[in-house]
Design a protein around this motif. Structure first.
Motif, PDB file in Angstrom:
ATOM      1  N   CYS A  90       1.050  -1.569  -0.084  1.00  0.00           N
ATOM      2  CA  CYS A  90      -0.112  -0.030   0.099  1.00  0.00           C
ATOM      3  C   CYS A  90       0.560   1.429  -0.210  1.00  0.00           C
ATOM      4  CB  CYS A  90      -1.010   0.128   1.167  1.00  0.00           C
ATOM      5  SG  CYS A  90      -0.285   0.165   2.974  1.00  0.00           S
ATOM      6  N   GLY A  91       2.387   1.104   0.414  1.00  0.00           N
ATOM      7  CA  GLY A  91       2.860   2.390   0.367  1.00  0.00           C
ATOM      8  C   GLY A  91       3.224   3.138   1.617  1.00  0.00           C
ATOM      9  N   ALA A  92       2.067   2.543   2.108  1.00  0.00           N
ATOM     10  CA  ALA A  92       2.362   3.175   3.793  1.00  0.00           C
ATOM     11  C   ALA A  92       3.256   3.139   4.892  1.00  0.00           C
ATOM     12  CB  ALA A  92       1.079   3.018   5.223  1.00  0.00           C
ATOM     13  N   PRO A  93       4.316   4.242   5.240  1.00  0.00           N
ATOM     14  CA  PRO A  93       4.703   3.423   6.412  1.00  0.00           C
ATOM     15  C   PRO A  93       4.547   2.132   7.442  1.00  0.00           C
ATOM     16  CG  PRO A  93       4.126   5.985   6.533  1.00  0.00           C
ATOM     17  CD  PRO A  93       3.120   5.033   6.228  1.00  0.00           C
ATOM     18  N   ILE A  94       5.803   1.687   7.320  1.00  0.00           N
ATOM     19  CA  ILE A  94       5.901   0.234   8.432  1.00  0.00           C
ATOM     20  C   ILE A  94       6.074   0.310   9.347  1.00  0.00           C
ATOM     21  CG2 ILE A  94       6.802  -2.116   8.820  1.00  0.00           C
ATOM     22  CD1 ILE A  94       7.317  -2.185   5.836  1.00  0.00           C
ATOM     23  N   PRO A  95       5.621   0.427  10.784  1.00  0.00           N
ATOM     24  CA  PRO A  95       5.144   1.250  12.284  1.00  0.00           C
ATOM     25  C   PRO A  95       6.871   1.236  12.662  1.00  0.00           C
ATOM     26  CG  PRO A  95       3.241   0.681  11.783  1.00  0.00           C
ATOM     27  CD  PRO A  95       3.811  -0.019  10.945  1.00  0.00           C
ATOM     28  N   ALA A  96       7.629   1.680  13.426  1.00  0.00           N
ATOM     29  CA  ALA A  96       8.748   1.817  14.033  1.00  0.00           C
ATOM     30  C   ALA A  96       8.571   0.446  14.900  1.00  0.00           C
ATOM     31  CB  ALA A  96       9.298   2.288  14.452  1.00  0.00           C
ATOM     32  N   ASP A  97       7.495   0.172  15.754  1.00  0.00           N
ATOM     33  CA  ASP A  97       7.681  -1.234  16.214  1.00  0.00           C
ATOM     34  C   ASP A  97       7.541  -2.656  15.405  1.00  0.00           C
ATOM     35  OD1 ASP A  97       7.071   0.652  17.990  1.00  0.00           O
ATOM     36  OD2 ASP A  97       5.595   0.045  18.742  1.00  0.00           O
ATOM     37  N   ARG A  98       7.111  -1.951  14.564  1.00  0.00           N
ATOM     38  CA  ARG A  98       7.123  -4.004  13.531  1.00  0.00           C
ATOM     39  C   ARG A  98       8.817  -4.098  12.915  1.00  0.00           C
ATOM     40  NH1 ARG A  98       4.405  -7.921  10.519  1.00  0.00           N
ATOM     41  NH2 ARG A  98       4.998  -7.609   8.695  1.00  0.00           N
ATOM     42  N   LEU A  99       9.080  -2.900  12.628  1.00  0.00           N
ATOM     43  CA  LEU A  99      10.313  -3.276  11.935  1.00  0.00           C
ATOM     44  C   LEU A  99      11.385  -3.243  13.218  1.00  0.00           C
ATOM     45  CD1 LEU A  99      10.917   0.134   9.395  1.00  0.00           C
ATOM     46  CD2 LEU A  99      10.661  -2.197   8.589  1.00  0.00           C
ATOM     47  N   THR A 100      11.033  -2.584  14.315  1.00  0.00           N
ATOM     48  CA  THR A 100      12.132  -3.401  15.310  1.00  0.00           C
ATOM     49  C   THR A 100      12.079  -4.861  15.444  1.00  0.00           C
ATOM     50  OG1 THR A 100      11.810  -1.355  16.987  1.00  0.00           O
ATOM     51  CG2 THR A 100      13.066  -2.337  17.898  1.00  0.00           C
ATOM     52  N   ALA A 101      11.012  -5.449  15.690  1.00  0.00           N
ATOM     53  CA  ALA A 101      10.090  -6.528  15.656  1.00  0.00           C
ATOM     54  C   ALA A 101      10.816  -7.678  14.762  1.00  0.00           C
ATOM     55  CB  ALA A 101       9.476  -6.657  16.624  1.00  0.00           C
ATOM     56  N   ARG A 102      10.148  -6.856  13.717  1.00  0.00           N
ATOM     57  CA  ARG A 102      10.768  -7.348  12.569  1.00  0.00           C
ATOM     58  C   ARG A 102      11.577  -6.893  11.133  1.00  0.00           C
ATOM     59  NH1 ARG A 102       6.407 -11.808   9.348  1.00  0.00           N
ATOM     60  NH2 ARG A 102       8.483 -12.689   8.029  1.00  0.00           N
TER      61      ARG A 102
END
Length: 115
Positions: A90-102
């Motif tokens: 969708c082009g939306a930003p991936i939340p920082a918490d998700r990127l930290t976990a994965r």
């Protein structure tokens, strides 16, 4: 997080993954060598099922580690291109918490849950 620390984190995880792949490949070779040297017949030897299971388990872990390495390489490429942290769907930003976990996440939670 700044791009240089993200690159460091991804590269550190990449090195650990490469070490894991090397260790698993070594374990696989050990299982293969031991089965060859003992002349085990997997079908008729009571230990054969254990050896076959061990080999299958190591192969599955190797496959998983190789996929993770590929995901890490893609994440590093996306970071270089400026697309890291942006959902591929969708082009939306991936939340920082998700990127930290994965750190290899390529989609936001919403798009990942629709897959």
């Amino acid at each position: 997080m700044d791009p240089s620390s993200l690159a460091e984190q991804l590269n550190a995880e990449r090195e650990k993954t490469l070490e894991r792949i090397a260790a698993l490949a070594h374990d696989r070779e050990g299982v293969i060598e031991s089965s060859v040297s003992t002349g085990v017949d997997d079908e008729h030897d009571p230990e054969g099922a254990t050896i076959a299971f061990e080999r299958a388990q190591i192969e599955a872990l190797l496959d998983q580690s190789r996929r993770h390495l590929s995901d890490l390489d893609l994440a590093l490429r996306r970071l270089d291109e400026g697309a890291y942290g942006q959902c591929e769907v969708c082009g939306a930003p991936i939340p920082a918490d998700r990127l930290t976990a994965r750190p290899t996440a390529r989609t936001c939670i919403g798009c990942a849950s629709r897959r």
